[in-house]
Design a protein around this motif. Structure first.
Motif, mmCIF file in Angstrom:
data_model
loop_
_atom_site.group_PDB
_atom_site.id
_atom_site.type_symbol
_atom_site.label_atom_id
_atom_site.label_comp_id
_atom_site.label_asym_id
_atom_site.label_seq_id
_atom_site.Cartn_x
_atom_site.Cartn_y
_atom_site.Cartn_z
ATOM 1 N N ARG A 9 0.827 -1.211 0.000
ATOM 2 C CA ARG A 9 0.000 0.000 0.000
ATOM 3 C C ARG A 9 0.857 1.254 0.000
ATOM 4 O O ARG A 9 0.550 2.242 -0.673
ATOM 5 N N LEU A 10 1.939 1.221 0.763
ATOM 6 C CA LEU A 10 2.842 2.363 0.825
ATOM 7 C C LEU A 10 3.502 2.619 -0.528
ATOM 8 O O LEU A 10 3.637 3.771 -0.959
ATOM 9 N N ALA A 11 3.893 1.558 -1.221
ATOM 10 C CA ALA A 11 4.505 1.706 -2.543
ATOM 11 C C ALA A 11 3.510 2.316 -3.534
ATOM 12 O O ALA A 11 3.863 3.214 -4.313
ATOM 13 N N VAL A 12 2.261 1.856 -3.491
ATOM 14 C CA VAL A 12 1.226 2.407 -4.374
ATOM 15 C C VAL A 12 0.991 3.873 -4.041
ATOM 16 O O VAL A 12 0.892 4.723 -4.931
ATOM 17 N N ARG A 13 0.919 4.178 -2.764
ATOM 18 C CA ARG A 13 0.691 5.563 -2.335
ATOM 19 C C ARG A 13 1.839 6.466 -2.776
ATOM 20 O O ARG A 13 1.623 7.575 -3.256
ATOM 21 N N ASP A 14 3.083 5.994 -2.656
ATOM 22 C CA ASP A 14 4.237 6.779 -3.098
ATOM 23 C C ASP A 14 4.186 7.031 -4.596
ATOM 24 O O ASP A 14 4.521 8.123 -5.074
ATOM 25 N N GLU A 15 3.747 6.032 -5.345
ATOM 26 C CA GLU A 15 3.611 6.178 -6.791
ATOM 27 C C GLU A 15 2.547 7.220 -7.129
ATOM 28 O O GLU A 15 2.741 8.065 -8.010
ATOM 29 N N GLN A 16 1.427 7.192 -6.411
ATOM 30 C CA GLN A 16 0.364 8.172 -6.636
ATOM 31 C C GLN A 16 0.843 9.577 -6.298
ATOM 32 O O GLN A 16 0.563 10.531 -7.031
ATOM 33 N N ILE A 17 1.560 9.723 -5.207
ATOM 34 C CA ILE A 17 2.071 11.028 -4.807
ATOM 35 C C ILE A 17 3.042 11.556 -5.864
ATOM 36 O O ILE A 17 3.008 12.742 -6.216
ATOM 37 N N GLY A 18 3.881 10.697 -6.390
ATOM 38 C CA GLY A 18 4.808 11.109 -7.450
ATOM 39 C C GLY A 18 4.075 11.578 -8.695
ATOM 40 O O GLY A 18 4.431 12.604 -9.284
ATOM 41 N N ALA A 19 3.036 10.846 -9.081
ATOM 42 C CA ALA A 19 2.262 11.229 -10.263
ATOM 43 C C ALA A 19 1.539 12.554 -10.031
ATOM 44 O O ALA A 19 1.504 13.415 -10.923
ATOM 45 N N LEU A 20 0.982 12.743 -8.855
ATOM 46 C CA LEU A 20 0.288 13.996 -8.550
ATOM 47 C C LEU A 20 1.258 15.168 -8.472
ATOM 48 O O LEU A 20 0.928 16.286 -8.892
ATOM 49 N N THR A 21 2.447 14.934 -7.973
ATOM 50 C CA THR A 21 3.462 15.984 -7.924
ATOM 51 C C THR A 21 3.862 16.401 -9.332
ATOM 52 O O THR A 21 3.981 17.600 -9.625
ATOM 53 N N ASP A 22 4.054 15.419 -10.219
ATOM 54 C CA ASP A 22 4.376 15.727 -11.615
ATOM 55 C C ASP A 22 3.252 16.517 -12.270
ATOM 56 O O ASP A 22 3.494 17.497 -12.984
ATOM 57 N N PHE A 23 2.006 16.107 -12.020
ATOM 58 C CA PHE A 23 0.854 16.812 -12.580
ATOM 59 C C PHE A 23 0.812 18.251 -12.082
ATOM 60 O O PHE A 23 0.572 19.182 -12.857
ATOM 61 N N ARG A 24 1.063 18.437 -10.805
ATOM 62 C CA ARG A 24 1.041 19.786 -10.215
ATOM 63 C C ARG A 24 2.109 20.664 -10.852
ATOM 64 O O ARG A 24 1.848 21.829 -11.194
ATOM 65 N N GLU A 25 3.309 20.129 -11.028
ATOM 66 C CA GLU A 25 4.385 20.896 -11.644
ATOM 67 C C GLU A 25 4.046 21.280 -13.084
ATOM 68 O O GLU A 25 4.296 22.409 -13.510
#
Length: 82
Positions: free
Chosen positions: A23-39
């Motif tokens: 779950r933590l790995a999936v969450r980290d992946e989601q956070i990375g994708a959202l950070t890229d989207f935000r940038e």
């Protein structure tokens, strides 16, 4: 045969840790994708703002750019300011 309660608890906790790690790995992946989207979104907003400022400067310089007439009969698209 009586199962060892500690061994069963250890096995259960290992499975729980494994699930939480996934779950933590999936969450980290989601956070990375959202950070890229935000940038990307912030970059697009900055580029749009620069283009708006450039167009305003061109209009203010009395170049060959003409203002469009304001029409009170039309409404602004959803989400835009009129």
């Amino acid at each position: 045969m009586i199962p060892d309660l500690r061994a069963a608890q250890i096995e259960r906790l290992k499975e729980q840790v494994s699930g939480l790690t996934e779950r933590l790995a999936v969450r980290d992946e989601q956070i990375g994708a959202l950070t890229d989207f935000r940038e990307r979104a912030l970059s697009q907003i900055a580029a749009q703002r620069m283009e708006i400022e450039r167009l305003r400067d061109a209009f203010a310089a009395l170049s060959n750019v003409r203002a469009l007439p304001n029409s009170s009969r039309t409404s602004a698209p959803y989400g835009s300011c009129s």
